[in-house]
Design an enzyme around this catalytic site. Structure first.
Site, PDB file in Angstrom:
ATOM      1  N   CYS A 139       0.866  -1.173   0.000  1.00  0.00           N
ATOM      2  CA  CYS A 139       0.000   0.000   0.000  1.00  0.00           C
ATOM      3  C   CYS A 139       0.910   1.233   0.000  1.00  0.00           C
ATOM      4  O   CYS A 139       2.129   1.097  -0.079  1.00  0.00           O
ATOM      5  CB  CYS A 139      -0.955  -0.004   1.192  1.00  0.00           C
ATOM      6  N   THR A 140       0.346   2.415   0.095  1.00  0.00           N
ATOM      7  CA  THR A 140       1.138   3.635  -0.106  1.00  0.00           C
ATOM      8  C   THR A 140       2.266   3.799   0.905  1.00  0.00           C
ATOM      9  O   THR A 140       3.431   3.974   0.553  1.00  0.00           O
ATOM     10  CB  THR A 140       0.229   4.871  -0.066  1.00  0.00           C
TER      11      THR A 140
END
Length: 245
Positions: A174-175
């Site tokens: 994820c980010t």
């Protein structure tokens, strides 16, 4: 922060702090370092990135769950490292990513008398569909969720993993690393045993390893909307690459 040129959002909860702020680098770093001096925050991780100006309209400090999923499942053991996936470095991630996208690599356990084969890793994007459209790692299918809170829990497993052996290596990203860390506790409850999350998320990978294995740009939740793989939104490189289907 009242007399500082800082804007952004800071969410506080029993599970930790999730914050994104913008301001002069010296001021922002000084604040982050001050937080690290507070009880229980000595291991706080933070990153800084160039920005042409404020990325947020105002400063918001709120008592709020780290991510939307925790509003529905507040008792997930997200603070217990033994209940989460194993964090791996960007360098190790790149190595596994190459294996995951190597079509010549065989899978399975091999026949009788043959050396046992290592299962090929699977890459899953634990973000929202529009984030994947902006950019993603090679080999990761597009998520079906528009919002992280829609990610399957309980007996329903992540899309595409219904028939996957629970011993298969699963690479989750994820980010910044928070959503995949949290979701890995759900998958562990579902019986998945061999999970890896990217330490520091996509941002850390792009900073340390460059864009090898990455397609497009990186979606961010502020006024910039997206940043190029080199993460410097002050550079004028023309249009941002995107991979929307």
């Amino acid at each position: 922060l009242e007399d500082k040129d800082i804007k952004g959002r800071i969410f506080l909860s029993d599970q930790g702090v999730n914050a994104q702020i913008s301001g002069p680098e010296t001021v922002a770093v000084k604040y982050a370092e001050w937080i690290k001096t507070r009880p229980a925050f000595g291991k706080l991780n933070y990153s800084t990135f160039p920005c042409p100006g404020h990325a947020f309209p105002k400063l918001v400090v709120r008592n709020k769950a780290l991510v939307s999923l925790l509003r529905e499942m507040p008792d997930l053991p997200v603070t217990d490292p033994s209940q989460r996936a194993e964090k791996i470095s960007p360098q190790r991630w790149k190595e596994l990513l190459a294996r995951a996208n190597d079509d010549s690599e065989e899978e399975g356990n091999g026949g009788e008398g043959a050396a046992k084969k290592t299962k090929k890793p699977l890459v899953i994007d634990v973000r929202n569909d529009y984030e994947w459209d902006t950019g993603h790692f090679a080999g990761a299918d597009r998520p079906v969720e528009y919002n992280f809170i829609e990610t399957p829990t309980g007996r329903e497993v992540y899309n595409g993993l219904e028939d996957v052996d629970k011993d298969t290596p699963i690479m989750m990203y994820c980010t910044g690393g928070i959503r995949c860390d949290i979701y890995s506790t759900v998958m562990k409850k579902q019986g998945f045993k061999n999970m890896y999350t990217l330490e520091g998320g996509i941002q850390n990978y792009l900073r340390q390893e460059g864009d090898e294995g990455w397609k497009g740009s990186l979606y961010v939740f502020d006024s910039r909307m997206a940043v190029p793989p080199h993460l410097d939104s002050t550079r004028e490189d023309g249009d941002l690459p995107a991979v929307s289907p």
